[in-house]
Design a protein around this motif. Sequence first.
Motif, short mmCIF file in Angstrom:
data_model
loop_
_atom_site.label_atom_id
_atom_site.label_comp_id
_atom_site.label_asym_id
_atom_site.label_seq_id
_atom_site.Cartn_x
_atom_site.Cartn_y
_atom_site.Cartn_z
N LYS A 5 0.83 -1.20 0.00
CA LYS A 5 0.00 0.00 0.00
C LYS A 5 0.87 1.25 0.00
O LYS A 5 1.83 1.36 0.72
CB LYS A 5 -0.91 0.00 1.23
CG LYS A 5 -1.94 1.09 1.19
CD LYS A 5 -2.88 0.97 2.36
CE LYS A 5 -3.85 2.14 2.30
NZ LYS A 5 -4.73 2.18 3.42
N ARG A 6 0.49 2.22 -0.82
CA ARG A 6 1.22 3.48 -0.97
C ARG A 6 0.94 4.38 0.22
O ARG A 6 -0.18 4.52 0.67
CB ARG A 6 0.74 4.14 -2.25
CG ARG A 6 1.52 5.30 -2.69
CD ARG A 6 1.15 5.49 -4.15
NE ARG A 6 1.65 6.57 -4.89
CZ ARG A 6 2.84 7.09 -4.85
NH1 ARG A 6 3.71 6.66 -4.02
NH2 ARG A 6 3.19 8.06 -5.64
N LYS A 7 1.99 5.02 0.71
CA LYS A 7 1.88 5.95 1.83
C LYS A 7 1.39 7.30 1.33
O LYS A 7 1.92 7.84 0.36
CB LYS A 7 3.23 6.09 2.52
CG LYS A 7 3.21 6.94 3.75
CD LYS A 7 4.58 7.00 4.37
CE LYS A 7 5.16 8.32 3.97
NZ LYS A 7 6.42 8.66 4.51
N ILE A 8 0.38 7.84 1.97
CA ILE A 8 -0.14 9.16 1.61
C ILE A 8 0.65 10.21 2.39
O ILE A 8 0.87 10.06 3.60
CB ILE A 8 -1.64 9.26 1.94
CG1 ILE A 8 -2.42 8.27 1.08
CG2 ILE A 8 -2.15 10.68 1.72
CD1 ILE A 8 -3.89 8.19 1.40
N PRO A 9 1.07 11.29 1.74
CA PRO A 9 1.83 12.32 2.45
C PRO A 9 1.01 12.95 3.58
O PRO A 9 -0.20 13.14 3.45
CB PRO A 9 2.14 13.37 1.38
CG PRO A 9 1.84 12.73 0.08
CD PRO A 9 0.89 11.61 0.32
N LYS A 10 1.69 13.26 4.66
CA LYS A 10 1.06 13.97 5.77
C LYS A 10 0.90 15.43 5.36
O LYS A 10 1.81 16.02 4.79
CB LYS A 10 1.94 13.87 7.01
CG LYS A 10 1.33 14.49 8.26
CD LYS A 10 2.23 14.32 9.47
CE LYS A 10 1.99 12.96 10.05
NZ LYS A 10 2.57 12.78 11.37
N GLN B 269 -5.08 17.17 -3.31
CA GLN B 269 -5.53 15.82 -3.70
C GLN B 269 -4.62 15.21 -4.75
O GLN B 269 -4.29 14.03 -4.69
CB GLN B 269 -6.98 15.87 -4.18
CG GLN B 269 -7.95 16.15 -3.06
CD GLN B 269 -9.36 16.43 -3.54
OE1 GLN B 269 -9.58 16.94 -4.65
NE2 GLN B 269 -10.34 16.11 -2.70
N GLN C 283 -1.34 14.12 -3.18
CA GLN C 283 -1.44 12.95 -2.30
C GLN C 283 -1.17 11.65 -3.03
O GLN C 283 -0.99 10.61 -2.40
CB GLN C 283 -2.80 12.93 -1.60
CG GLN C 283 -2.88 13.97 -0.52
CD GLN C 283 -4.20 13.97 0.21
OE1 GLN C 283 -5.26 13.75 -0.38
NE2 GLN C 283 -4.14 14.24 1.50
N THR C 284 -1.11 11.71 -4.34
CA THR C 284 -0.77 10.51 -5.11
C THR C 284 0.73 10.47 -5.45
O THR C 284 1.20 9.51 -6.04
CB THR C 284 -1.58 10.45 -6.43
OG1 THR C 284 -1.21 11.55 -7.26
CG2 THR C 284 -3.08 10.49 -6.15
N GLU C 285 1.44 11.53 -5.09
CA GLU C 285 2.87 11.63 -5.38
C GLU C 285 3.69 10.97 -4.26
O GLU C 285 3.23 10.88 -3.12
CB GLU C 285 3.28 13.10 -5.52
CG GLU C 285 2.61 13.83 -6.65
CD GLU C 285 3.00 13.29 -8.01
OE1 GLU C 285 4.18 12.98 -8.21
OE2 GLU C 285 2.11 13.18 -8.88
N LEU D 183 -8.58 16.97 4.66
CA LEU D 183 -7.30 16.73 3.97
C LEU D 183 -6.10 17.04 4.87
O LEU D 183 -4.98 16.66 4.55
CB LEU D 183 -7.20 17.60 2.72
CG LEU D 183 -8.26 17.36 1.65
CD1 LEU D 183 -8.13 18.42 0.56
CD2 LEU D 183 -8.13 15.96 1.07
N ASP E 72 -3.81 16.86 8.26
CA ASP E 72 -3.48 15.94 9.35
C ASP E 72 -3.06 16.64 10.63
O ASP E 72 -3.23 16.10 11.72
CB ASP E 72 -2.34 15.01 8.91
CG ASP E 72 -2.74 14.16 7.72
OD1 ASP E 72 -3.73 13.42 7.83
OD2 ASP E 72 -2.06 14.26 6.68
#
Length: 178
Positions: free
Chosen positions: A2-7, A72, A75-77, A98, A100
């Motif tokens: 699973k890909r980590k989403i940036p904080k 958004q 967040q895929t980068e 969006l 954190d």
Amino acid sequence: MKRKIPKVIAIAAVSGGGKSTIASCLKEKLGNSIALYFDDYDFKGPEDMIEWIENGCNPNEWDLTPLICEIQSLQTEPLDTIILDFPFAYLHDASSNLIDFTVFIDTPLDLALARRISRDFKHASVEDILGDLDHYISRGRQGYLAMLHTIKPNSDLVVDGTLSISEIADIITEHIDE
């Protein structure tokens, strides 16, 4: 895997409080990060800022679609952190989910005003500076005070804005790593 989403970290302060400076410093300090600056976007918002402040300064009166779309997309980068120079903390409904972690840089109003005048009026006339100060005294200060009563208590971390840039960045980094 699973890909980590940036904080996503939002930095708020009054005008001249250090949002942009701290966002830039954190971008360098954290590495693998990007900083987004509120003033770089063309938002649809209140026509009269003083009237908006006098009516309760509801963040939801701002259409933040360009910033929201960029967050958004990012967040895929493969980033670790997205740092926002962002005045609303969690108080804008469309963007709050969006974010954190929010930080409020609590800069004394006299220091923030002095910084803003130094930044915005480098080549201005004395009359322009005095006019801005008169506006601040008569109406603009209300906006600064509104942030202290709305944004500050809705932030995860409040940092003393009289500290050095590196001290503020260190405090923020310690808290986001927890």
